[in-house]
Design an enzyme around this catalytic site. Structure first.
Site, PDB file in Angstrom:
ATOM      1  N   TRP A 133      15.976  40.106  49.606  1.00 54.86           N
ATOM      2  CA  TRP A 133      15.293  38.886  50.074  1.00 54.86           C
ATOM      3  C   TRP A 133      16.005  38.456  51.366  1.00 54.86           C
ATOM      4  O   TRP A 133      17.216  38.451  51.392  1.00 54.86           O
ATOM      5  CB  TRP A 133      15.175  38.085  48.981  1.00 54.86           C
ATOM      6  CG  TRP A 133      14.335  37.081  49.405  1.00 54.86           C
ATOM      7  CD1 TRP A 133      13.087  36.914  50.164  1.00 54.86           C
ATOM      8  CD2 TRP A 133      14.472  35.678  49.033  1.00 54.86           C
ATOM      9  NE1 TRP A 133      12.686  35.681  50.209  1.00 54.86           N
ATOM     10  CE2 TRP A 133      13.603  34.884  49.582  1.00 54.86           C
ATOM     11  CE3 TRP A 133      15.562  35.146  48.201  1.00 54.86           C
ATOM     12  CZ2 TRP A 133      13.553  33.380  49.260  1.00 54.86           C
ATOM     13  CZ3 TRP A 133      15.663  33.780  48.339  1.00 54.86           C
ATOM     14  CH2 TRP A 133      14.505  32.982  48.573  1.00 54.86           C
ATOM     15  N   ASP A 143      19.220  37.283  39.916  1.00 55.76           N
ATOM     16  CA  ASP A 143      18.097  36.468  40.574  1.00 55.76           C
ATOM     17  C   ASP A 143      16.868  37.012  39.867  1.00 55.76           C
ATOM     18  O   ASP A 143      16.216  38.231  40.066  1.00 55.76           O
ATOM     19  CB  ASP A 143      18.228  36.818  42.253  1.00 55.76           C
ATOM     20  CG  ASP A 143      16.776  36.050  42.867  1.00 55.76           C
ATOM     21  OD1 ASP A 143      16.185  35.442  42.033  1.00 55.76           O
ATOM     22  OD2 ASP A 143      16.825  36.104  44.067  1.00 55.76           O
ATOM     23  N   LYS A 185       6.284  32.187  40.850  1.00 55.15           N
ATOM     24  CA  LYS A 185       5.163  33.534  40.765  1.00 55.15           C
ATOM     25  C   LYS A 185       4.820  33.524  39.425  1.00 55.15           C
ATOM     26  O   LYS A 185       3.604  33.646  39.295  1.00 55.15           O
ATOM     27  CB  LYS A 185       5.792  34.793  41.267  1.00 55.15           C
ATOM     28  CG  LYS A 185       5.977  34.925  42.571  1.00 55.15           C
ATOM     29  CD  LYS A 185       6.875  34.083  43.516  1.00 55.15           C
ATOM     30  CE  LYS A 185       8.353  34.330  43.322  1.00 55.15           C
ATOM     31  NZ  LYS A 185       9.218  33.624  44.314  1.00 55.15           N
TER      32      LYS A 185
HETATM   33  N1  PLA Z   1      14.699  35.523  45.018  1.00 56.34           N
HETATM   34  C1  PLA Z   1      13.747  36.390  45.634  1.00 56.34           C
HETATM   35  C2  PLA Z   1      13.926  37.765  45.347  1.00 56.34           C
HETATM   36  C3  PLA Z   1      12.533  36.171  46.144  1.00 56.34           C
HETATM   37  O1  PLA Z   1      11.589  37.182  46.592  1.00 56.34           O
HETATM   38  C4  PLA Z   1      12.079  34.757  46.080  1.00 56.34           C
HETATM   39  C5  PLA Z   1      10.756  34.591  47.017  1.00 56.34           C
HETATM   40  C6  PLA Z   1      12.680  33.682  45.751  1.00 56.34           C
HETATM   41  C7  PLA Z   1      14.128  34.190  45.286  1.00 56.34           C
HETATM   42  C8  PLA Z   1      12.761  32.313  45.886  1.00 56.34           C
HETATM   43  O2  PLA Z   1      11.441  31.839  45.334  1.00 56.34           O
HETATM   44  P1  PLA Z   1      11.424  30.376  45.007  1.00 56.34           P
HETATM   45  O3  PLA Z   1      12.434  29.577  45.866  1.00 56.34           O
HETATM   46  O4  PLA Z   1      10.072  29.869  45.499  1.00 56.34           O
HETATM   47  O5  PLA Z   1      11.247  30.215  43.554  1.00 56.34           O
HETATM   48  N2  PLA Z   1      10.324  35.310  47.586  1.00 56.34           N
HETATM   49  C9  PLA Z   1       9.099  35.136  48.347  1.00 56.34           C
HETATM   50  C10 PLA Z   1       8.848  33.544  49.150  1.00 56.34           C
HETATM   51  C11 PLA Z   1       7.872  35.234  47.578  1.00 56.34           C
HETATM   52  C12 PLA Z   1       9.974  33.503  50.117  1.00 56.34           C
HETATM   53  O6  PLA Z   1      10.451  34.180  51.087  1.00 56.34           O
HETATM   54  O7  PLA Z   1      10.495  32.213  50.048  1.00 56.34           O
HETATM   55  C13 PLA Z   1       8.738  36.254  49.709  1.00 56.34           C
HETATM   56  O8  PLA Z   1       7.735  36.307  50.066  1.00 56.34           O
HETATM   57  O9  PLA Z   1       9.754  37.200  49.635  1.00 56.34           O
END
Ligand code: PLA
Length: 445
Positions: free
Chosen positions: A193, A255, A291
């Site tokens: 991510w 995570d 989510k």
């Molecule tokens: N960890 C991972 C692996 C994630 O994909 C995301 C969110 C988070 C943590 C953090 O989420 P939160 O802080 O909202 O609880 N990833 C998203 C959104 C869904 C983003 O980028 O913020 C994504 O589209 O990858």
């Protein structure tokens, strides 16, 4: 009246300004100071002291949109283009946010019920929460991820603090490690991510790809539904990872942003973490309810640190408070209260698991439909990864040029690494996406 005549005035406000002026000019040349006040370069009428700033790039995933929808942008222009895109067929597969078959964001029924309970309870107040957040929420969150029968919980070896969703939990955990753990490098998967390296760097850690982690290093692990690849180790592979990590004294930092979204079962998706906790060793877990409860904007999550002894867990918590207090003082009350209402009530909990399974199943059916649609079109290539991958995303294998073409010609928005959010698709939009993929892979780009 000259600036420094305020002291001779009879008006109290003039006298206060005079005192302030004397304070500011103490030990300086008053005329020089008054000229600074009037200077066109000081931010007054003239150029801004921030004029040297360059326009920062938009976030690759949240690159902001004013409506409920978000889009990826390669640059500011693309976001603007999405905003302005009048096309009725435009499709947003950027951010990992669940959408219904109608393409609308979903508030779970159990969440509506919990909120109803909360608003009709007149005894509820809006005082500050403790620094570690809502106590009941913390206990229930630890149980949800570690299992109700976890020996670590029974033996009081776990400290859990409410944080601002998954991101906040990673940030607090990262800063805690930077202050108190003997190694300052966290090894993160490649790819991962996009926010991970930024979060941990700002928390005070060095980030590296996971090659040859030295003894004792911290290793970030996606608990399930790896983002962006959708490829998870099997339980046998997790067991090998566990043994290897423990033998090298590596510190696991899980995570868990998608518990329930990978398999549709909360317990199944928590298994890798529970395997590590069962061996009695230490680890950190960042949990998100964005989510799995659809509480994206409520920013509700938790950080658990599993220790080897209860007294250590107590001291760890005391130090976590020192990280949190100057960062945001204490976390918000509403989202955590919603989660606590749902987790404590057997009926609501069961209803939640059904709704969660419904979301996971819809995503799985989107995978099947997209796969079938590509097969029906005879699209060149092996697309079985669409049905094999797990969780919200498909890592399509499309390159940035192909992604860009799909955005331009088909109004389909996704991250430039070719990741698409399956949760943003519906039976109605699958054919459009399949057409676009077919066109782009049969073109030489
Ligand atoms: N960890 C991972 C692996 C994630 O994909 C995301 C969110 C988070 C943590 C953090 O989420 P939160 O802080 O909202 O609880 N990833 C998203 C959104 C869904 C983003 O980028 O913020 C994504 O589209 O990858």
């Amino acid at each position: 009246m000259k600036t420094n005549d305020f002291s001779s005035s009879t008006s109290p406000s003039d006298r206060r300004i005079g005192a302030l002026f004397r304070h500011l000019t103490a030990g300086t040349d008053a005329d020089r100071v008054s000229s600074v006040f009037a200077s066109p370069t000081s931010g007054g009428a003239g150029g801004s002291v921030f004029a040297h700033l360059v326009q920062a790039p938009e976030d690759a995933i949240l690159g902001y949109l004013p409506t409920f929808s978000f889009s990826f942008s390669f640059s500011f222009d693309v976001t603007v283009a999405y905003n302005k895109d009048p096309s009725p067929i435009k499709l947003n597969l950027g951010v990992g946010a669940y959408r219904t078959e109608e393409g609308k964001p979903l508030v779970l029924n159990v969440v509506r019920k919990a909120e109803q309970q909360l608003v009709s309870d007149r005894s509820r107040i809006k005082e500050y929460l403790p620094i570690v957040g809502l106590g009941e929420f913390n206990k229930l969150s630890a149980k949800l991820i570690l299992g109700a029968d976890s020996p670590a919980i029974r033996e009081n070896r776990v400290t859990t603090v409410e944080c601002l969703s998954g991101t906040g939990s990673l940030r607090v955990g990262g800063e805690f490690l930077a202050r108190h753990y003997h190694q300052k490098t966290i090894y993160i998967p490649q790819p991962t991510w996009g926010n991970h390296p930024k979060i941990f760097t700002l928390a005070g850690l060095f980030t590296r790809r996971p090659w040859c982690c030295p003894q004792g290093s911290i290793v970030l692990l996606h608990a399930c539904a790896h983002n962006p690849t959708g490829v998870d180790p099997t339980l046998e592979q997790w067991e090998q990872i566990r043994k290897l990590m423990r033998s090298k004294g590596l510190m696991p930092f899980f995570d868990s942003a998608y518990q329930g979204f990978a398999s549709g079962s909360l317990d199944t998706d928590a298994k890798p973490i529970r395997m590590f906790v069962a061996d009695g060793g230490e680890c950190l877990v960042a949990q998100s309810y964005a989510k799995n409860m659809g509480l994206y904007g409520e920013r509700v999550g938790a950080l658990s640190i599993v220790c080897k002894a209860a007294d250590v867990a107590g001291r760890v918590e005391s130090q976590l408070k020192l990280v949190i207090r100057p960062m945001y003082s204490n976390p918000p009350i509403h989202g955590a209260s919603i989660v606590a209402v749902i987790l404590r009530d057997r009926n609501l909990f069961n209803e939640w698991t059904l709704e969660l399974k419904g979301m996971a199943d819809r995503i799985i059916s989107m995978r099947k439909q997209l796969f079938e649609a590509l097969r029906a079109r005879g699209t060149p290539g092996d697309w079985t990864h669409i049905i094999k991958q797990i969780g919200m995303f498909t890592f399509t294998g499309l390159n940035p040029a192909q992604v860009s073409y799909m955005t331009k010609e088909y109004h389909i928005y996704m991250t430039s690494d070719g990741r698409i959010s399956m949760a943003g698709l519906s039976s109605k939009t699958v054919p459009h996406l399949a057409d676009a993929i077919h066109a782009v892979v049969t073109k030489a780009l």
